[in-house]
Design an enzyme around this catalytic site. Structure first.
Site, PDB file in Angstrom:
ATOM      1  N   ASP A   1       0.830  -1.203   0.000  1.00 41.69           N
ATOM      2  CA  ASP A   1       0.000   0.000   0.000  1.00 41.69           C
ATOM      3  C   ASP A   1       0.864   1.252   0.000  1.00 41.69           C
ATOM      4  O   ASP A   1       0.617   2.196  -0.767  1.00 41.69           O
ATOM      5  CB  ASP A   1      -0.924  -0.024   1.218  1.00 41.69           C
ATOM      6  CG  ASP A   1      -1.766   1.235   1.333  1.00 41.69           C
ATOM      7  OD1 ASP A   1      -2.701   1.395   0.520  1.00 41.69           O
ATOM      8  OD2 ASP A   1      -1.490   2.056   2.222  1.00 41.69           O
TER       9      ASP A   1
ATOM     10  N   GLU B   1      -1.582  -5.263  -4.223  1.00 44.69           N
ATOM     11  CA  GLU B   1      -0.646  -4.516  -3.375  1.00 44.69           C
ATOM     12  C   GLU B   1       0.402  -5.452  -2.781  1.00 44.69           C
ATOM     13  O   GLU B   1       1.585  -5.094  -2.680  1.00 44.69           O
ATOM     14  CB  GLU B   1      -1.404  -3.790  -2.271  1.00 44.69           C
ATOM     15  CG  GLU B   1      -2.205  -2.595  -2.772  1.00 44.69           C
ATOM     16  CD  GLU B   1      -2.959  -1.880  -1.667  1.00 44.69           C
ATOM     17  OE1 GLU B   1      -3.196  -0.673  -1.810  1.00 44.69           O
ATOM     18  OE2 GLU B   1      -3.321  -2.535  -0.662  1.00 44.69           O
TER      19      GLU B   1
END
Length: 227
Positions: free
Chosen positions: A45, A117
């Site tokens: 992220d 991610e």
């Protein structure tokens, strides 16, 4: 997971992992077992936000900080990440627990976004930041080409929602304050409350929808000004 199946995915990603176990972990949802992708997703992220921010900074030299933030929010929101995951048919490779699999977890937006991610983090750990940067920007190239500052304000409510989602903040709340006039001369006043500011910001329009759009635009402008 069979090695030849992973080779299909690495081919789609255009990245040959040195440590294939990193990819296996990135594909493993928490429902699959103790070894899962939650830690990789946490790292990924931050990495994808950094890479997209860097590339937007380079591609849009005249954009303000607020405009760059909103462009980034558009590219790193959950739906955008899930769409990118679908480009690789990532759902074919996810490792899920039985219950999650039975409930259609392979196609769930949040699971696809988290897995992508995690893969980005896995590439970073396996090949380093420069390689990861090159891969992510190459994946995003079609999406970068669709971006334009000219249409940044076209749908203020959507843009505001994307901005807040990108910052992992609650969605905006709209409340009708008053209605004045009658017929086609009616005027609506709406306030928009967000976590960006302590107080709500108002918008006015000849319909409730237009008043909400105007309020959202005022919030975005205020955010740009403070940025």
């Amino acid at each position: 997971m069979k090695q030849n199946k992973l080779e299909v995915l690495t081919g789609r990603l255009d990245y040959p992992f040195q440590d294939i176990h990193l990819l296996e972990c990135a594909l493993s949802h928490r429902s699959y077992g103790k070894t899962n992708n939650e830690r990789l997703e946490f790292l990924g992220d931050s990495i994808v936000n950094f890479i997209i921010a860097g590339e937007l900074y380079r591609r849009f030299p005249k954009a303000t900080e607020g405009e760059l933030s909103r462009l980034r929010a558009h590219l790193v929101k959950e739906d955008a990440l899930a769409n990118l995951a679908k480009d690789f048919n990532l759902s074919d490779f996810l490792r899920l627990g039985r219950g999650e699999k039975m409930s259609g977890g392979h196609e769930r937006v949040s699971i696809l976004a988290d897995a992508l991610e995690a893969i980005i983090a896995a590439i970073y750990l396996d090949g380093g930041l420069m390689v990861c940067y090159q891969k992510v920007t190459a994946w995003y190239e079609p999406y970068f080409k669709e971006l334009s500052l000219d249409n940044l304000y076209k749908d203020s409510k959507s843009l505001l929602q994307e901005l807040l989602q990108g910052k992992q903040l609650p969605l905006p709340e709209y409340r009708l304050i008053k209605t004045e006039g009658s017929g086609h001369k009616q005027q609506f006043t709406v306030e928009c409350k967000t976590a960006l500011f302590d107080s709500a910001i108002q918008g006015v329009g000849h319909s409730r929808r237009k008043a909400e759009q105007q309020a959202a635009e005022q919030v975005l402008r205020a955010f740009d000004h403070e940025s």
